[in-house]
Design a protein around this motif. Structure first.
Motif, PDB file in Angstrom:
ATOM      1  N   VAL A  45       1.206   7.890 -42.026  1.00 20.29           N
ATOM      2  CA  VAL A  45      -0.046   7.352 -41.491  1.00 20.29           C
ATOM      3  C   VAL A  45      -0.978   8.440 -40.976  1.00 20.29           C
ATOM      4  N   HIS A  46      -0.463   9.436 -40.255  1.00 24.33           N
ATOM      5  CA  HIS A  46      -1.335  10.432 -39.624  1.00 24.33           C
ATOM      6  C   HIS A  46      -1.934  11.385 -40.650  1.00 24.33           C
ATOM      7  N   GLN A  47      -1.155  11.722 -41.677  1.00 23.90           N
ATOM      8  CA  GLN A  47      -1.708  12.586 -42.713  1.00 23.90           C
ATOM      9  C   GLN A  47      -2.693  11.810 -43.584  1.00 23.90           C
ATOM     10  N   VAL A  48      -2.386  10.535 -43.861  1.00 25.36           N
ATOM     11  CA  VAL A  48      -3.321   9.693 -44.604  1.00 25.36           C
ATOM     12  C   VAL A  48      -4.612   9.514 -43.801  1.00 25.36           C
ATOM     13  N   ASN A  49      -4.468   9.384 -42.497  1.00 24.71           N
ATOM     14  CA  ASN A  49      -5.636   9.260 -41.617  1.00 24.71           C
ATOM     15  C   ASN A  49      -6.496  10.522 -41.697  1.00 24.71           C
TER      16      ASN A  49
ATOM     17  N   VAL B   3      -8.584  23.458 -39.838  1.00 22.52           N
ATOM     18  CA  VAL B   3      -8.315  22.098 -39.354  1.00 22.52           C
ATOM     19  C   VAL B   3      -6.835  21.725 -39.444  1.00 22.52           C
ATOM     20  N   PRO B   4      -6.094  22.052 -40.510  1.00 19.22           N
ATOM     21  CA  PRO B   4      -4.666  21.706 -40.498  1.00 19.22           C
ATOM     22  C   PRO B   4      -3.899  22.313 -39.323  1.00 19.22           C
ATOM     23  N   ASP B   5      -4.239  23.542 -38.912  1.00 19.77           N
ATOM     24  CA  ASP B   5      -3.594  24.142 -37.743  1.00 19.77           C
ATOM     25  C   ASP B   5      -3.996  23.392 -36.475  1.00 19.77           C
ATOM     26  N   ARG B   6      -5.268  23.037 -36.370  1.00 15.78           N
ATOM     27  CA  ARG B   6      -5.730  22.262 -35.215  1.00 15.78           C
ATOM     28  C   ARG B   6      -5.025  20.908 -35.170  1.00 15.78           C
ATOM     29  N   ALA B   7      -4.878  20.295 -36.339  1.00  8.14           N
ATOM     30  CA  ALA B   7      -4.234  18.984 -36.401  1.00  8.14           C
ATOM     31  C   ALA B   7      -2.768  19.065 -35.996  1.00  8.14           C
TER      32      ALA B   7
ATOM     33  N   SER C 113       1.600  18.173 -43.190  1.00  8.26           N
ATOM     34  CA  SER C 113       0.164  18.051 -43.441  1.00  8.26           C
ATOM     35  C   SER C 113      -0.512  19.412 -43.521  1.00  8.26           C
ATOM     36  N   ASN C 114       0.241  20.450 -43.221  1.00  6.75           N
ATOM     37  CA  ASN C 114      -0.337  21.791 -43.113  1.00  6.75           C
ATOM     38  C   ASN C 114       0.037  22.633 -44.327  1.00  6.75           C
ATOM     39  N   PRO C 115      -0.897  22.844 -45.253  1.00  5.02           N
ATOM     40  CA  PRO C 115      -0.563  23.585 -46.482  1.00  5.02           C
ATOM     41  C   PRO C 115      -0.001  24.976 -46.235  1.00  5.02           C
ATOM     42  N   SER C 116      -0.424  25.642 -45.162  1.00  5.00           N
ATOM     43  CA  SER C 116       0.023  27.022 -44.949  1.00  5.00           C
ATOM     44  C   SER C 116       1.527  27.098 -44.737  1.00  5.00           C
ATOM     45  N   VAL C 117       2.092  26.187 -43.945  1.00  2.01           N
ATOM     46  CA  VAL C 117       3.535  26.251 -43.690  1.00  2.01           C
ATOM     47  C   VAL C 117       4.335  25.653 -44.841  1.00  2.01           C
ATOM     48  N   MET C 118       3.751  24.707 -45.558  1.00  2.00           N
ATOM     49  CA  MET C 118       4.461  24.142 -46.708  1.00  2.00           C
ATOM     50  C   MET C 118       4.533  25.160 -47.843  1.00  2.00           C
ATOM     51  N   ILE C 119       3.430  25.853 -48.081  1.00  2.00           N
ATOM     52  CA  ILE C 119       3.433  26.893 -49.112  1.00  2.00           C
ATOM     53  C   ILE C 119       4.330  28.054 -48.697  1.00  2.00           C
ATOM     54  N   ALA C 120       4.349  28.364 -47.401  1.00  2.00           N
ATOM     55  CA  ALA C 120       5.260  29.408 -46.913  1.00  2.00           C
ATOM     56  C   ALA C 120       6.714  29.040 -47.211  1.00  2.00           C
ATOM     57  N   ALA C 121       7.051  27.763 -47.037  1.00  4.17           N
ATOM     58  CA  ALA C 121       8.417  27.315 -47.342  1.00  4.17           C
ATOM     59  C   ALA C 121       8.723  27.488 -48.826  1.00  4.17           C
ATOM     60  N   GLY C 122       7.744  27.157 -49.673  1.00  9.17           N
ATOM     61  CA  GLY C 122       7.945  27.310 -51.098  1.00  9.17           C
ATOM     62  C   GLY C 122       8.088  28.760 -51.523  1.00  9.17           C
TER      63      GLY C 122
END
Length: 973
Positions: free
Chosen positions: A180-184, A301-305, A502-511
């Motif tokens: 819900v929060h990421q869809v929001n 914004v993803p870091d702020r979120a 919801s944060n691309p930076s940490v998801m891409i870091a994981a990948g």
């Protein structure tokens, strides 16, 4: 539209279009407050109060009071905040729609028009809490988990589909779309909203800020976009849906000035854990937190979120970032129209609310400073999100906690040898070799581990059509060799939760970390249950486009679903032999997850140590296989050449992350994935549903049941009366969370809820979770206070939902079975004791310590308390949402004064209690008296503070809760 203060002004919305707004600068020009010095979050709330000022729900005085907000001493006045919209998730949304259906039934019984029960603001419900990680480490895990989800939740989904057609302003986003929060953040939020209205005789368009409340505490994630919103209980949200303002006391606003920039190797997750620890220590409960300064402006914004998301963990109502160019850029990058983005920016500029404030430009109640350069890589745990640990100190900290006494927060183990590991057979001789292929082989589509991987073989069969086939596949999913586990072994590694996925930076870091690990031939022990549950399909899109998903797959982090999963306890089962070994040797095993909550028994009932961390660290600890390690110095493992590999060898640079992100994120992706939800989810279309304005309650259903809240309903409210002759149902210590109180997780066969389901002919394998049965009060009441880790001090040395029942003097009534006599102070389940007390109409009290009700905004923590017959909760302090929810259910919250507690008073539960000094004349903050009569007949008195905090809450309590209050108002029109 009303215009009490004559502040309606035209503004240019973009490309020659004009609109109207209620101008805050115009209000200041009239000498009403120094609005340009107000925190931006307060200004956004003020706009709502100004726009909705009608002399009834919102008075002129309310506008003037908030416009003159005093930073150092805010007025002790309630703010009537009319929100623009409401968001729900399915765990809290289902009971909310159940209550609306029950209200419609009540109106019909009273001869009224059921359609008067209709949301007056847009409501969006995202089904995101129902998916569980039954299948993992497989290319078919997503499909199989979705099959299982629909099998388990068919009745709930049928009911929600009824709600979708019954209520006009209710939009439902089906399973498999996102959290819900990421869809929001990515789709629902618009930044600024508008509606058609007649102004000065002409049809015009009024623009106003996008504001909301949500029935999930992490609604605050949207604060990162500059949108005011926070979590409320389902009860309070219902009132908001039915036209009631959300009332709250004028808050203090803590200003957090950010400077500097994050260092290499530090993630947004590390930053939010740092802030959580800092602000929890600053006691920001019930306050707004507003981030500003050059450092805040530098954060995307993803870091702020991510920071806004964890407001509940540091205790604040909000963690707000003002609107600036970065906010507008995010809207545009996520596929919002150019028209929407221009309106958002131009509106904010016209209101003089655009741009990140600098130091000295805004008045705050408290000023704090954070230098982003001070943040270090870290984790948090093992039981609370605010317990941050610098990464190098984790091993030492865990070893210390193992031997630390239980009463001091440790695990009470003696003479622990962490080298001792216990062999676990995992029903197969073939190891689960998930990293047998080299990076080059994967790039060419080769995976030599497949032929030995029974899980892949099972998953690649045709998708099961029946529940039995799914269950059979589930048992085979555990076939992967053997392992050795001990204290500190990582048994669950989950990239999960709205906070970080919801944060691309940490998801891409994981990948990227996974790619480097696979390139070195590293693999994860088969005992580790690995999973990847992103917050939206956008994540899968960019992980696929960048080619990173295949490396995550190779390590076992296959996609398992789009939903909350492990973070809310839907981690699914561990291998039976693993659970057996944990129990046999009383192991303190660990989970690592990129979530926001790690309270006891939340992630998994058998996992005692749970650590929050960034997604790349989840991968790293899964590789290491243990938490008693210093990853800054000790190796993760050995590569294919037997060479030790360290975290520093795998960690991606900021440049690597940025370059990868830029190549993958496109606005067209968001537009494509956020349209035609029903067409993208054929399984949802197969679900049938009933039609009509009134729900046809089915007594055969064990998921949806008409609640008793409107039984014997009359148009006349009751009176506030003293509580006399009460008994204690439970006495609890500090930090009892809604996870302890509210039914959550698996339903034990021996529990009252389990016994009830068995009596209904339901097999244990079909119990499903408490969360899935939140629409059934008969199950949920039995599960309240039934958490396996809750400690009722009335029964020292025990865990679980038990208490002592004290029969009336001179009586030995029949026990809960109706056969065995019950003696004074006999142990039994909390539910059974409550039912025994109900037979004699004995009122009940709960006693608790500090931070009672911390955690998720679970309305059933209050509903279940009420339905057990609890009339009052007396605590050292309350968490914000739960206190509000108690009032909303007609349960009286009271607070000990000074350092007094049930323990300091020597209360053991054998006493008889009365709460005096209550009448219709009480006001917020009123003092009452707790009278205690000991078992030897001696009496004493203790002063208490009434924690009904606002005048409207007095009305709610007198009416027996928000729902009866609203229903009487609607019927009286």
């Amino acid at each position: 539209m009303t215009d009490e203060f004559k502040t309606l002004r035209k503004f240019e919305t973009g490309k020659g279009r004009e609109g109207f707004l209620y101008s805050l600068p115009a209000l200041e020009e009239q000498g009403i407050g120094k609005i340009s010095r107000l925190p931006v979050s307060i200004r956004s709330v003020l706009e709502s109060v100004l726009r909705n000022c009608d002399g009834k729900k919102v008075r002129r005085k309310d506008v003037e009071t908030l416009a003159n907000w005093n930073a150092k001493s805010p007025a002790n006045e309630e703010i009537p905040f009319v929100v623009a919209r409401i968001v729900l998730q399915d765990f809290t949304g289902v009971p909310l729609v159940v209550d609306l259906a029950a209200m419609r039934s009540a109106v019909k019984k009273l001869g009224g028009d059921p359609k008067i029960i209709e949301p007056l603001v847009p409501v969006d419900l995202v089904v995101d809490h129902s998916v569980q990680v039954d299948f993992f480490g497989s290319a078919k895990a997503l499909q199989l988990n979705l099959e299982m989800e629909f099998k388990r939740n068919r009745e709930r989904y049928q009911f929600l589909k009824w709600g979708q057609q019954a209520f006009k302003t209710f939009q439902l986003i089906p399973p498999g779309i996102g959290i819900v929060h990421q869809v929001n953040l990515e789709y629902l939020a618009k930044g600024v909203l508008s509606q058609r209205s007649e102004i000065r005789g002409q049809e015009s368009e009024i623009f106003y800020p996008d504001t909301l409340v949500g029935t999930d505490s992490h609604t605050t994630m949207i604060n990162g976009l500059g949108v005011v919103g926070w979590g409320v209980g389902g009860i309070e949200a219902e009132a908001g849906m039915l036209g009631q303002p959300v009332y709250f006391l004028t808050p203090e606003v803590v200003g957090v000035h950010m400077s500097g920039q994050l260092r290499e190797g530090v993630t947004a997750t590390d930053l939010v854990l740092y802030i959580t620890q800092l602000l929890r220590a600053q006691k920001v409960v019930g306050k707004f937190v507003e981030f500003y300064g050059e450092g805040a402006a530098s954060l995307p914004v993803p870091d702020r979120a991510t920071i806004g998301n964890m407001s509940p963990e540091y205790g604040a109502t909000m963690g707000y970032f003002p609107v600036d160019q970065e906010s507008v850029n995010y809207l545009r990058a996520t596929g919002r129209s150019d028209e929407q983005c221009r309106a958002f920016e131009n509106y904010s500029r016209a209101q003089k609310m655009f741009g990140m404030p600098r130091k000295g430009e805004v008045d705050y109640s408290v000023d704090l400073d954070v230098d982003l350069a001070d943040v270090q890589p870290s984790v948090a745990g093992p039981k609370r999100p605010q317990d941050r640990i610098n990464l190098p100190e984790l091993g030492r900290t865990f070893r210390g906690l193992l031997e630390k006494p239980v009463q001091d927060g440790g695990y009470g183990k003696k003479n622990v040898d962490l080298r001792e590991k216990h062999l676990v057979q995992l029903n197969g001789s073939a190891p689960r070799d998930r990293a047998m292929a080299s990076t080059d082989e994967i790039d060419q589509g080769v995976n030599p581990g497949d032929e030995r991987n029974k899980i892949e073989m099972v998953a690649n069969r045709p998708t099961p059509d029946s529940g039995k086939d799914i269950e059979a596949a589930s048992s085979e999913m555990f076939t992967h060799g053997q392992s050795r586990i001990g204290h500190g072994s990582v048994l669950i590694a989950a990239i999960t939760s709205c906070t970080n996925t919801s944060n691309p930076s940490v998801m891409i870091a994981a990948g990227l970390l996974a790619k480097k690990a696979v390139g070195r031939g590293l693999h994860i022990d088969p005992a580790v249950k690995t999973s990847l549950a992103p917050g939206s399909r956008v994540v899968s899109d960019y992980l696929d486009k960048t080619g990173l998903q295949k490396y995550l797959d190779q390590l076992g982090f296959n996609l398992v679903g789009y939903g909350c999963t492990t973070c809310i306890g839907n981690s699914g089962p561990l291998h039976p032999n693993i659970e057996k070994t944990i129990h046999e040797f009383d192991l303190v095993a660990a989970s690592v997850l990129s979530g926001n909550r790690n309270f006891e028994a939340r992630v998994h009932q058998h996992i005692k140590a749970n650590f929050l961390m960034s997604p790349p660290l989840v991968v790293a600890f899964a590789l290491a296989g243990r938490v008693d390690v210093d990853l800054s110095r000790e190796p993760l493992g050995k590569d294919q050449n037997g060479k030790e590999t360290f975290l520093r060898d795998l960690w991606p640079s900021l440049n690597e992350i940025r370059e990868t992100m830029q190549s993958a994120l496109k606005p067209e992706t968001f537009r494509k994935l956020y349209r035609d939800f029903a067409d993208q989810n054929p399984k949802w279309n197969e679900i049938p549903s009933s039609k009509g304005d009134i729900y046809q309650w089915d007594e055969k259903s064990d998921y949806i049941h008409e609640p008793p809240f409107f039984e014997n309903f009359s148009m006349e409210p009751g009176h506030i009366k003293e509580i006399r002759g009460a008994r204690a149902l439970g006495i609890f210590g500090d930090s009892v969370t809604t996870d302890h109180i509210s039914p959550a997780g698996a339903i034990k066969a021996t529990s009252p809820a389990g016994q009830y389901l068995i009596s209904r002919g339901i097999d244990h394998t079909d119990f499903n979770s408490y969360g899935s049965r939140r629409g059934n009060d008969l199950v949920m009441t039995r599960g309240t206070f039934a958490n396996v880790r809750i400690k009722n001090l009335m029964v020292p040395g025990t865990e679980g939902g038990v208490t002592k029942y004290f029969a009336p003097a001179g009586e030995t009534p029949a026990g809960p079975t109706g056969k065995m006599p019950v003696s004074q102070g006999e142990e039994m389940s909390i539910f059974d004791a409550a039912m025994k007390y109900a037979e004699t109409k004995t009122p009940l009290i709960i006693f608790a310590g500090h931070e009672y009700g911390a955690g998720s905004s679970r309305d059933w923590a209050a509903k279940g308390t009420r339905l057990l017959g609890v009339k009052a909760v007396v605590a050292a302090s309350f968490e914000r949402i739960h206190r509000s929810n108690l009032v909303g259910m007609g349960v009286l919250p009271l607070q000990f004064l000074d350092q007094t507690s049930a323990q300091s008073l020597g209360v053991d539960g054998s006493e008889i209690f009365s709460i005096t000094g209550l009448s219709d004349k009480v006001r917020p903050g009123h003092h009452a008296t707790l009278e205690i009569q000991d078992k030897d007949g001696k009496s004493r008195s203790v002063p208490l503070k009434l924690r009904i905090d606002t005048p409207i809450e007095i009305d709610y309590y007198r009416h027996g809760g928000i729902l009866p209050f609203v229903l009487r108002q609607l019927l009286a029109r």
